[in-house]
Design an enzyme around this catalytic site. Structure first.
Site, PDB file in Angstrom:
ATOM      1  N   SER A   5     -27.178  23.559 -16.004  1.00  0.00           N
ATOM      2  CA  SER A   5     -28.822  22.715 -16.208  1.00  0.00           C
ATOM      3  C   SER A   5     -28.773  20.714 -16.397  1.00  0.00           C
ATOM      4  O   SER A   5     -29.908  21.219 -15.641  1.00  0.00           O
ATOM      5  CB  SER A   5     -30.173  23.520 -17.041  1.00  0.00           C
ATOM      6  OG  SER A   5     -29.576  24.145 -17.675  1.00  0.00           O
ATOM      7  N   HIS A  33     -15.079   7.886 -11.292  1.00  0.00           N
ATOM      8  CA  HIS A  33     -15.993   8.107  -9.833  1.00  0.00           C
ATOM      9  C   HIS A  33     -16.329   9.838 -10.885  1.00  0.00           C
ATOM     10  O   HIS A  33     -15.003  10.646 -10.652  1.00  0.00           O
ATOM     11  CB  HIS A  33     -15.897   8.647  -8.588  1.00  0.00           C
ATOM     12  CG  HIS A  33     -16.895   8.305  -7.792  1.00  0.00           C
ATOM     13  ND1 HIS A  33     -18.163   9.466  -7.565  1.00  0.00           N
ATOM     14  CD2 HIS A  33     -17.324   6.865  -7.449  1.00  0.00           C
ATOM     15  CE1 HIS A  33     -19.065   9.103  -7.254  1.00  0.00           C
ATOM     16  NE2 HIS A  33     -18.993   7.635  -6.698  1.00  0.00           N
ATOM     17  N   GLU A  74       0.657  -1.138  -0.024  1.00  0.00           N
ATOM     18  CA  GLU A  74      -0.169   0.206   0.022  1.00  0.00           C
ATOM     19  C   GLU A  74       0.997   1.165  -0.328  1.00  0.00           C
ATOM     20  O   GLU A  74       0.609   2.206  -0.719  1.00  0.00           O
ATOM     21  CB  GLU A  74      -0.737   0.241   1.438  1.00  0.00           C
ATOM     22  CG  GLU A  74      -2.641   0.889   1.190  1.00  0.00           C
ATOM     23  CD  GLU A  74      -1.684   2.384   1.800  1.00  0.00           C
ATOM     24  OE1 GLU A  74      -1.656   3.551   1.849  1.00  0.00           O
ATOM     25  OE2 GLU A  74      -0.245   2.211   2.460  1.00  0.00           O
TER      26      GLU A  74
HETATM   27 ZN    ZN Z   1      -0.755   3.176   5.977  1.00  0.00          ZN
END
Ligand code: ZN
Ligand code: NAG
Ligand code: NAG
Ligand code: NAG
Ligand code: NAG
Ligand code: NAG
Ligand code: NAG
Ligand code: NAG
Ligand code: NAG
Ligand code: NAG
Ligand code: NAG
Ligand code: NAG
Length: 722
Positions: free
Chosen positions: A602, A670, A417
């Site tokens: 709009s 997203h 990570e």
């Molecule tokens: Zn971390």
């Protein structure tokens, strides 16, 4: 990783000082009238018998044992397979079907480095130590295999040049330097940590023709908890040890996370690999402590523009220097950084309990395991201890009551990570078809605790359940609920998700997430982020003596996971998405107005309104089903079965990622929130439109993204529609 905040919990303080505090994380609070919440005590929500078993199963003693294990052996990404196996073994003991999933990824490791401050004639002014102090009291600070200070994914290279102080190193900081006429080309950047993700500081320096970067920690980000304010430094007291260095990745996080060489597909052995330089720097960089930074900053005093005249937020820190830009003519840094590039294995541990009723609905719960240091007692292994304890509590519930979850529960212990969400991103890329078909939510815990202030960020549909669950926990010895303590700090505000931890790949695959933790505030002991002093000794002495924060976070996450997996109706409030989108719409209107742009909002307005209508209809149907009980939908006017309602809850979020990726960073799909292109950690809302206006300054692009954003919300609304 995780944003090195001391002030996520200082939102109340931010309100009081009207934004006067420079947040190390630059969290953007959307100002929408909420009455100031003062101290209060909400009654504890009664627990069901199952919940009672779960809460009682959580023990500070075992949490401390897990923490001890994880913090006494090096576990840099790709370096400790036995720790991954140990995690899977603990889960297996608790009854989960557990094993390892490995990926073959690009990482690099430190070989050697040097830094020297000298005059042009060669006479040396100062040689920084570049390593952290070895402390008698803190055993792991002296381990022979302790990890040197370095930047993950940094470039190998040498530079000898004059240098310039660039503040936090954001684009606006560089623009200010250009406006002031400070030469950047060919110089070395000296940047302060905090604010944008560190890799973006190096990226911005590189884009301005600078040849290397040195990043330092400034004690100004430690709030009042400093030696200057009379606190002794660690290990004798709670202030920062002056030799502490923040390691960390310099990947260009806002472009894409994961293995830099395999964007969009899993890193299996033998797959084709692309050039990593799109997301990793070409110039070398080195992190240093504030003790090492003082002589470097002091040598710039009297040269260029002083910090006061630069007049930028976050520019002037707490050291006794003028934070002048420089360069100081003839004052030079010699920098060398040597890294070993490798394609190497990393190991995620994955544990599964199959659901009984809804086999096509899955709750994923994850935490990363790898750390920059032998310790990692806060980041990430306070969270690792918590999910080992969570598995233990679920196992206990099964043993005592024969309970089985209705939905699948998948526990993940991610590797890699710290370099850039490598283990989680590759896993999501590999299992995307199954996740897309079944994932309901991803619950993330990175730093489980660095202090006593509970905090959370989440996608909107999870706000209500995340908040309600806090009312079931008594927080520490306060006789107040976790909710009360959180609410007083955060004024009910839940931040959207940017990036900086493993929820990233989930959110941008249309899987909603919550990210939880408990943080140190400005008057708590300083947490030595990514430093050797984020150790078991620090945790037991200052961070969480007695492992109480660990215990309450474990109870919280366990109850949340239980509810998500056990409730007949997925406990989402989809209408909160409407509320939040309306807030973001108001922010967008301000941006558009301040640009005196002619953008016609709009279509977006209409899409949000449509979503709002469908969400209330779905909410009403959920209420109807809840009242009529799980098994008897027939005697109500309910037009859908619980299973059909659940499928809508699960699937509507995929609409938000249905229109392709953001310009120049296709990973981020997203349309409602994404990490800011120049912040990395902090989110931008309606990113396609907002960044077209503010960053690219391209109204045509903004129009294009207005259309895509509205279309995506429309796809979501059509799924929500009962
Ligand atoms: Zn971390
Ligand atoms: C892996 O971590 C464990 C537990 O901290 C430790 O005992 C072991 O020595 C580590 N292995 C390596 C190869 O460093
Ligand atoms: C090198 O230059 C510095 C600054 O100009 C000066 O103070 C120093 O005496 C010089 N050293 C030598 C050995 O010439
Ligand atoms: C600093 O900038 C702010 C606005 O950004 C301005 O109001 C203030 O006058 C400036 N201060 C100085 C000393 O230039
Ligand atoms: C700050 O630095 C100046 C100039 O070097 C020095 O005169 C002063 O004593 C220092 N102040 C503190 C509090 O160390
Ligand atoms: C880079 O600097 C290091 C340390 O000064 C030196 O040993 C090495 O030879 C240099 N490498 C190159 C390619 O100049
Ligand atoms: C869980 O379900 C999957 C898919 O249906 C199946 O392959 C697996 O064997 C099941 N695991 C257990 C332990 O029953
Ligand atoms: C995910 O599922 C949706 C339906 O919910 C489908 O339209 C979409 O194509 C799927 N995406 C991927 C990447 O499988
Ligand atoms: C704790 O709260 C309970 C219920 O709100 C109350 O009866 C009790 O007196 C409180 N105890 C303390 C020490 O404040
Ligand atoms: C869902 O959220 C909306 C808006 O945030 C709120 O008005 C409504 O009461 C919530 N629904 C439930 C069932 O709590
Ligand atoms: C919009 O406003 C921002 C700051 O308010 C500015 O930086 C940007 O250049 C403007 N964009 C356009 C297209 O005018
Ligand atoms: C603005 O965006 C449009 C649409 O993507 C693109 O065609 C155009 O080249 C961009 N203009 C500039 C100046 O970058």
């Amino acid at each position: 990783m995780h944003c090195n905040i001391w002030s996520a919990s200082s939102l109340a303080l931010l309100l009081v000082t009207a934004g006067g505090v420079a947040d190390a994380c630059q969290r953007v609070r959307h100002e929408h009238s909420t009455p100031l919440v003062k101290r209060q005590s909400t009654p504890l929500t009664p627990l069901t018998p199952d919940e009672d078993v779960l809460v009682r199963s959580v023990s500070s003693t075992t949490l401390s044992e897990w923490s001890y294990y994880y913090t006494h052996g090096q576990h840099l990404a790709g370096k400790n397979q036995s720790m991954a196996q140990w995690t899977a073994d603990r889960w297996a003991e608790s009854g989960l079907d557990s094993g390892l999933v490995s990926y073959n990824v690009y990482l690099n490791y430190p070989v050697s480095k040097s830094l020297r401050l000298r005059h042009a004639n060669g006479s040396v002014i100062f040689e920084p130590a570049l390593e952290e102090a070895v402390l008698d009291q803190d055993g792991t600070s002296s381990y022979p295999d302790r990890i040197p200070t370095f930047h993950g994914y940094s470039a190998t290279g040498n530079a000898s040049a004059e240098y310039v102080y660039v503040g936090r190193g954001q684009r606006v900081d560089f623009q200010r330097l250009l406006d002031l006429g400070v030469p950047l080309e060919g110089k070395i950047a000296l940047a302060r940590y905090g604010g944008p993700f560190r890799g973006l500081k190096v990226k911005n320096a590189q884009e301005h023709g600078m040849v290397a970067a040195v990043l330092f920690t400034d004690p100004a980000d430690d709030g009042g908890m400093t030696e200057a304010h009379g606190h002794a430094a660690y290990p004798d007291g709670p202030a920062r040890n002056p030799s502490a260095v923040q390691r960390g990745s310099v990947q260009f996080l806002s472009t894409y996370p994961g293995d830099p060489t395999t964007p969009g597909y899993p890193s299996k052995e033998g797959v084709p690999r692309t050039d990593s330089s799109v997301v990793t720097p070409r110039i070398p960089s080195i992190p240093i402590s504030y003790a090492d930074a003082i002589p470097l900053l002091a040598a710039l005093d009297g040269h260029g523009t002083t910090g006061a005249e630069v007049n930028r937020t976050g520019w002037v820190g707490a050291l006794n220097v003028t934070y002048s830009t420089g360069p100081a003519p003839g004052t030079v840094l010699d920098l060398s950084n040597v890294m070993e590039d490798k394609i190497t294995d990393i190991w995620n541990a994955v544990g599964i309990i199959n659901g009984t009723t809804y086999a096509d609905e899955t709750i994923v719960i994850g935490n990363h395991r790898d750390a920059w240091i032998v310790g990692g007692a806060a980041d990430p292994n306070s969270g690792t201890a918590v999910i080992v304890e969570l598995a233990k509590a679920l196992g206990q519930l099964v043993a005592e009551t024969g309970w089985k979850p209705k939905r699948n529960i998948v526990l993940c212990s991610w590797d890699g990570e710290e370099y850039g969400m490598v283990g989680s991103t590759e896993w999501v890329e590999e299992y995307l078809p199954w996740l897309n078909a079944t994932a309901v939510s991803y619950l993330n815990i990175d730093v489980g605790t660095s202090g006593p202030h509970p905090g959370l960020s989440a996608t909107p549909e999870l706000h209500d359940i995340a908040v309600e669950t806090m009312k079931k926990i008594v927080w520490r010895e306060t006789n107040r609920t976790m909710f009360d303590v959180w609410n007083e700090d955060n004024q009910g505000y839940i931040e959207p998700l940017g990036s900086g931890s493993d929820y990233t790949a989930f959110v941008h695959s249309g899987i909603g997430s919550v990210d939880i933790g408990s943080w140190n505030g400005g008057s708590d002991p300083v947490y030595h982020y990514h430093s050797n002093f984020d150790s078991y000794h620090w945790m037991t002495t200052y961070g969480d003596p007695g492992f109480v924060n660990h215990k309450y976070m474990a109870q919280y996450l366990t109850l949340l996971a239980y509810k998500m997996a056990d409730a007949d109706l997925i406990p989402f409030n989809v209408s909160t998405y409407s509320t939040e989108m309306n807030n973001y719409f108001a922010d967008l209107e301000k941006t558009v107005n301040s640009n005196s742009s002619v953008l016609d909002l709009s279509p977006l307005r209409a899409a949000i309104d449509d979503f709002t209508t469908q969400a209330s209809a779905l909410g009403a149907l959920q209420q109807q089903l809840l009242l009529s009980g799980p098994s008897s939908p027939s005697d109500t006017a309910a037009s859908l079965t619980p299973k059909e309602v659940n499928q809508k809850s699960r699937d509507f979020q995929r609409g938000f990622v249905s229109q392709g990726g953001l310009p120049g960073r296709e990973f981020y799909r997203h349309v409602v929130f994404a990490p800011g292109v120049d912040t990395g950690y902090a989110p931008t809302t309606f990113p396609g439109i907002t960044e077209a206006l503010v960053e690219s300054r391209n109204v045509t692009l903004a129009e294009e993204w207005l259309g895509k954003t509205a279309a995506a919300i429309k796809v979501a609304a059509d799924v929500v529609k009962p």
